[in-house]
Design an enzyme around this catalytic site. Sequence first.
Site, PDB file in Angstrom:
ATOM      1  N   GLU A   2       0.845  -1.192   0.000  1.00 55.19           N
ATOM      2  CA  GLU A   2       0.000   0.000   0.000  1.00 55.19           C
ATOM      3  C   GLU A   2       0.879   1.241   0.000  1.00 55.19           C
ATOM      4  OE1 GLU A   2      -3.508   2.094   2.734  1.00 55.19           O
ATOM      5  OE2 GLU A   2      -2.474   0.272   3.411  1.00 55.19           O
ATOM      6  N   TRP A   3       0.605   2.160  -0.925  1.00 56.98           N
ATOM      7  CA  TRP A   3       1.354   3.411  -0.985  1.00 56.98           C
ATOM      8  C   TRP A   3       0.663   4.449  -0.099  1.00 56.98           C
ATOM      9  CZ3 TRP A   3       5.916   5.200  -2.517  1.00 56.98           C
ATOM     10  CH2 TRP A   3       6.080   6.581  -2.603  1.00 56.98           C
ATOM     11  N   ASP A 106       8.071  -3.104  18.178  1.00 51.24           N
ATOM     12  CA  ASP A 106       9.293  -2.346  17.873  1.00 51.24           C
ATOM     13  C   ASP A 106       8.898  -0.897  17.609  1.00 51.24           C
ATOM     14  OD1 ASP A 106      11.924  -1.713  17.386  1.00 51.24           O
ATOM     15  OD2 ASP A 106      12.005  -2.635  15.395  1.00 51.24           O
TER      16      ASP A 106
END
Length: 203
Positions: A2-3, A106
């Site tokens: 996905e951009w 993270d």
Amino acid sequence: FEWIEFGANSGASDARFGEQLAQLHRATCDHFGWHRDNFIGSTPQLNPRYEDWIEFWQQSRLTYQLDCARANGATARLLDQGARLIALVPKFFTGHTPVPSLIHGDLWNGNYAVDRDGQPVIFDPAVYFADREAELAMTHLFGGFGRDFYRAYESAWPLAAGADTRRVLYQLYHVLNHFNLFGGTYQAQAERMIARLLAEAQA
């Protein structure tokens, strides 16, 4: 893939992220760990199924990182004091019984952004079910998260007493990992953190 076009952070987007992260952490399970191992940076992250969070953190997080540190030439002081700390980990959980919360794993500021509409975006996860405090501890380690984020999170789901001390315990995992990845001053930082935690546990 996905951009996503990134936009600029604001107090409003940070607050929205705090609320949404608390919502993510309310996704729970009947055990800690994950259905497979993954990575924290390039270091393998072990995610066996545990019913007991303290044992999970002792064995799958601190002991594993100290074993890696031994192979990477850590000082005897770090290894010996680290082993002492592992035995004392239960002392940091008096009055606190974590529930297994789904965490990113993270979550430092390099893995958080907002899109052009101001909606929070997180990426590059190292997911597992954990004490949610471990996630918040990581956000404090390298900075980049503002007061609006923490205020919104705590409003949605306040942290338990003793969270400030456990924060150091949780950050130690990532500092040891940074020593194992990069060496340098991270060993001395880990030694200072362990000394502080031992003093707290023995007070």
